[in-house]
Design an enzyme around this catalytic site. Structure first.
Site, mmCIF file in Angstrom:
data_model
loop_
_atom_site.group_PDB
_atom_site.id
_atom_site.type_symbol
_atom_site.label_atom_id
_atom_site.label_comp_id
_atom_site.label_asym_id
_atom_site.label_seq_id
_atom_site.Cartn_x
_atom_site.Cartn_y
_atom_site.Cartn_z
ATOM 1 N N GLN A 42 15.005 7.257 11.245
ATOM 2 C CA GLN A 42 13.804 6.417 11.351
ATOM 3 C C GLN A 42 13.937 5.590 12.627
ATOM 4 O O GLN A 42 14.612 4.557 12.652
ATOM 5 C CB GLN A 42 13.667 5.550 10.109
ATOM 6 N N ARG A 99 10.029 0.890 8.285
ATOM 7 C CA ARG A 99 9.807 1.122 9.707
ATOM 8 C C ARG A 99 9.428 2.585 9.941
ATOM 9 O O ARG A 99 9.688 3.457 9.106
ATOM 10 C CB ARG A 99 11.043 0.743 10.523
ATOM 11 N N ALA A 131 4.708 2.490 3.277
ATOM 12 C CA ALA A 131 5.663 3.490 3.755
ATOM 13 C C ALA A 131 5.642 3.598 5.282
ATOM 14 O O ALA A 131 4.840 2.960 5.972
ATOM 15 C CB ALA A 131 5.352 4.841 3.114
ATOM 16 N N HIS A 132 6.524 4.462 5.789
ATOM 17 C CA HIS A 132 6.686 4.550 7.244
ATOM 18 C C HIS A 132 5.427 5.096 7.927
ATOM 19 O O HIS A 132 4.723 5.955 7.419
ATOM 20 C CB HIS A 132 7.919 5.375 7.622
ATOM 21 N N ASN A 133 5.157 4.513 9.099
ATOM 22 C CA ASN A 133 4.060 4.920 9.978
ATOM 23 C C ASN A 133 2.670 4.648 9.403
ATOM 24 O O ASN A 133 1.668 5.148 9.923
ATOM 25 C CB ASN A 133 4.169 6.399 10.364
#
Length: 363
Positions: free
Chosen positions: A220, A240, A261-263
């Protein structure tokens, strides 16, 4: 590393912020409201319609509580023009009583003073930059390259990881963790237990691995960017990004125990209620409202001004503003069991109905 040290005694001697009384006339002028009643009435707090006393301010914004207005003992009530005739006490007339009350109530909020400086038990990396006006509480840890802005407050046991930035006047209440590459804008409020910048749930299944395959963790490499005036609830987690950053634009409000969650990208002025979850790479528009325990699947997009009601699951992108719901409404258990049993036969029923319609059209 900039900043000064303070000790336990200075914390003990810190006092609550100044607390004053306000007259009806002062409040009307300050917030642009129309007043009715004795302008010299003074208020020193707030309360409910049913519980407020003569020195307190209350409000009426929900018609469910109209019956309580006639018997209220509040000194002043904030209400709409159409409710004024039913009010037995002094009043402030507002277009939106709830908003007006929120602004007035902030005058009576009592917050502990946060002395500038770094507590003796804090651990601060030599390469970190801490403003001399910031307050770093007991047992905080600030990592390499971190930046703490002017007037920022870190409550006890906060952890600021490498290359993280806490913007000016932001407040981390207690036990907040910024893992790595997290940037908080100005005036961000983060409640206890929140974790921002943890690993996103990025995994690839390697079928060539021995014993029927196994998971490989994707690194990540992105960060988290949170805009000005955001609020992050207790025990909420924001991962991240895998490559690009996870982003919350300005004035986003997250309740407790939310998962971002990520993005994920959340547009400005959007609010989410407790236990909502947004899966990876989803994009939420501006001025959206996500109800409690609602979920948004990954890689979907929600247009601006979309409302998702509580416990709904968003399974496809939403291109137009509006209110959307999913799920089965609450029913008496016996009725629910019957409907649940019938649900398994929906496809069969649909096929039979289609066949009947086809036969009728051929007659």
């Amino acid at each position: 590393m900039a900043g000064c040290r303070y000790n336990d005694r200075s914390v003990t001697e810190s006092i609550l912020s100044a607390h004053s009384t306000y007259s009806l006339a002062e409040l009307a002028e300050r917030f642009g409201l129309t007043r009715h009643g004795d302008p010299a009435i003074r208020l020193d707090g707030v309360g409910t319609l049913a519980g407020a006393g003569p020195g307190q301010l209350s409000f009426l914004s929900n018609s469910k509580y109209t019956a309580q207005l006639a018997a209220t003992r509040a000194g002043v009530v904030v209400l709409r023009e159409e409710d004024l005739a039913s009010c037995p006490v002094a009043a402030l007339v507002a277009r939106d009583p709830y908003v007006a009350y929120a602004k007035i109530a902030a005058l009576f909020e009592r917050l502990p003073a946060a002395p500038p400086g770094i507590h003796a038990s804090a651990v601060v990396a030599a390469s970190a930059t801490v403003s001399s006006s910031a307050s770093i509480g007991p047992c905080c840890v600030i990592g390499n390259g971190a930046v703490i802005g002017d007037g920022a407050v870190l409550g006890p046991h906060c952890i600021i990881g490498e290359d993280c930035t806490v913007g000016a006047q932001s407040r981390l209440v207690a036990r907040v963790t910024l893992v790595t590459r997290v940037t908080l804008g100005k005036r961000v409020l983060v409640h206890p237990g929140a974790v921002i910048g943890s690993d996103g749930f990025g995994l690839a299944f390697d079928r060539s691995a021995p014993d029927h395959g196994g998971w490989i963790k994707l690194p990540q490499l992105g960060g988290v960017r949170i805009g000005d005036d955001c609020e992050i609830g207790a025990n909420t987690t924001i991962d991240r990004g895998a490559l690009d950053d996870t982003v919350l634009e300005e004035d986003v409000r997250l309740d407790n125990q939310i998962q971002i969650a990520h993005n994920v990208h959340v547009g400005a002025h959007t609010a989410m209620a407790g236990c909502a979850a947004v899966a990876g790479s989803a994009k939420i528009g501006r001025y959206c409202m996500i109800g409690g325990n609602a979920g948004v699947l990954g890689h979907l997009e929600l247009a601006d001004r979309v409302t998702i009601t509580a416990k709904s699951l968003v399974t496809h992108s939403i291109r137009e503003a509006g209110e959307y719901s999913s799920g089965v409404p609450l029913q008496e258990n016996r009725q629910w069991r019957k409907n649940a049993a019938r649900f398994k036969h929906l496809d069969e029923y649909a096929r039979r109905l289609s066949a009947l319609e086809k036969d009728n059209n051929n007659e």
